[in-house]
Write an enzyme that holds these catalytic residues in place. Structure first.
Site, PDB file in Angstrom:
ATOM      1  N   SER A 133       0.868  -1.385   0.088  1.00 29.28           N
ATOM      2  CA  SER A 133       0.115  -0.092  -0.039  1.00 29.28           C
ATOM      3  C   SER A 133       0.769   1.318  -0.050  1.00 29.28           C
ATOM      4  CB  SER A 133      -0.903   0.100   1.113  1.00 29.28           C
ATOM      5  OG  SER A 133      -2.075  -0.814   0.972  1.00 29.28           O
ATOM      6  N   LYS A 136      -0.088   3.508  -2.662  1.00 28.66           N
ATOM      7  CA  LYS A 136      -1.191   4.772  -2.531  1.00 28.66           C
ATOM      8  C   LYS A 136      -0.444   5.954  -2.310  1.00 28.66           C
ATOM      9  CE  LYS A 136      -4.636   1.679  -0.509  1.00 28.66           C
ATOM     10  NZ  LYS A 136      -4.016   0.654  -0.335  1.00 28.66           N
ATOM     11  N   SER A 190      -5.592   3.283   4.421  1.00 27.68           N
ATOM     12  CA  SER A 190      -5.070   2.509   3.441  1.00 27.68           C
ATOM     13  C   SER A 190      -6.473   1.501   2.763  1.00 27.68           C
ATOM     14  CB  SER A 190      -4.133   1.306   4.027  1.00 27.68           C
ATOM     15  OG  SER A 190      -3.216   1.146   3.106  1.00 27.68           O
TER      16      SER A 190
END
Length: 354
Positions: A133, A136, A190
């Site tokens: 993640s 992101k 997340s």
């Protein structure tokens, strides 16, 4: 008279006998059916239990002999053995064998002085690995620099379901949130479906969004980086620690990314229903830390990951930790690194690791 009474009694017996037989047969069949049904339920329940246990651990039996009141007795015990840990891509590359002076639990680490890009600590920093993640951060950078309407309402659809890792999400199909709320919970908590919706609602769709992510990486000089989705669920999202330090510096220039990634909590209202979200990084709640930007990440192939911008002893630094083992190991590594940086001499002495 006696014959007539005997004949009537015999007739009555003929009438009731078949009924009793039918009743007995029905009772027997019912009991048999009930027993069979019970047996099916037990078998089904047993299968579920076995499958659940197999996913978590393995059960083995062991025999041992004990003496009870002078008599030897064999006891059979069921022993639960923990399932073997999943190897990360870093493990497969042998990076976990690299030792460093701080005994970090992360196979990869990099610390830069943000003001001049001086490397203060380095360990396997040039190896491209899955980044989970941390992806992101690039998703957020592309979104804010695309200058799309942040108040536009985006809807979660079937296309946002995770068919890679089959993770769950609190955002149900049909949920609607503004682009700014989607970005907020994607960076802070997340939220995978939010990150997917952000990419899908880019001009040209998710394919064009991923292309923009890779183009931005190339522009930033992230030569070891490649993206295939906007959430980081795929192990094919890879980058080196050096590349991620460049990304963190670029993302730190965007006020919205700084704010959303370091907020402790927020409440969003998909379809008018309030939902509370918290930060995945517990260090943002710690008043001893001065964190300006952060993002955590985890999938099995990547291990625990963390990217942060923080001020330590008045010095702004970028920290990157990849392929860390243990739930709290990445934040513990950040603590070890901070303690080490606080002890550095003003001359800027560096101590590369690995």
């Amino acid at each position: 008279m006696f014959k007539l009474a005997l004949s009537a009694l015999f007739s009555l017996l003929l009438v009731f006998a078949p009924a009793q037989a039918v009743k007995a047969q029905a009772t027997g069949n019912g009991a048999s059916t009930k027993k069979s049904a019970a047996k099916k339920v037990v078998v089904k329940k047993s299968r579920v239990v076995v499958r659940t246990r197999a996913a978590k651990a393995e059960r083995r039996t062991s025999k041992r002999t004990v003496v009870v009141r002078g008599k030897r007795k064999t006891v059979i015990q069921s022993v639960r053995v923990a399932a073997p840990s999943v190897q990360t891509m870093g493990d497969l590359a042998g990076l976990n064998l690299t030792r460093d002076p701080l005994d970090l639990k992360s196979s990869v680490a990099l610390v830069l002085d943000q003001s001049n890009m001086e490397v203060l600590f380095e360990k396997n920093a040039n190896v491209a690995l899955p980044i989970a993640s941390i992806t992101k951060l690039m998703t957020g950078l592309v979104v804010v620099q695309a200058r799309q309407d942040m108040n536009e309402m985006l809807k979660v659809t079937d296309e946002d379901i995770d068919r890679e890792k089959f993770t769950r999400s609190r955002l149900k199909i049909g949920s609607e949130l503004s682009r700014t709320d989607m970005l907020h919970i994607a960076l802070m908590s997340s939220e995978n479906r939010a990150a997917s919706a952000l990419g899908r609602n880019y001009p040209g769709g998710l394919t064009a969004f991923v292309a923009a992510m890779n183009a931005k990486a190339k522009l930033l000089g992230m030569n070891d980086t490649h993206y295939v989705d906007s959430s980081g669920l795929s192990k094919s999202n890879v980058a080196s620690a050096r590349d991620l330090a460049r990304l963190a510096m670029a993302a730190h220039n965007e006020p919205l990314l700084r704010q959303y990634s370091t907020d402790q909590k927020t409440i969003v209202e998909p379809n008018g229903v309030p939902m509370r979200y918290g930060n995945t990084n517990r260090l943002v709640n710690n008043p001893d830390w001065d964190i300006g930007l952060q993002k955590t990440g985890f999938i099995n192939e990547a291990g625990r990951c963390l990217v942060m911008q923080a001020k330590i002893e008045g010095r702004a630094v970028i920290m990157v930790f990849l392929d860390s083992k243990g739930t709290q190991s990445r934040t513990a590594d950040a603590g070890r690194m901070r303690k080490w940086l606080e002890g550095l001499k003003p001359t800027g002495m560096s101590l590369p690791g690995g």
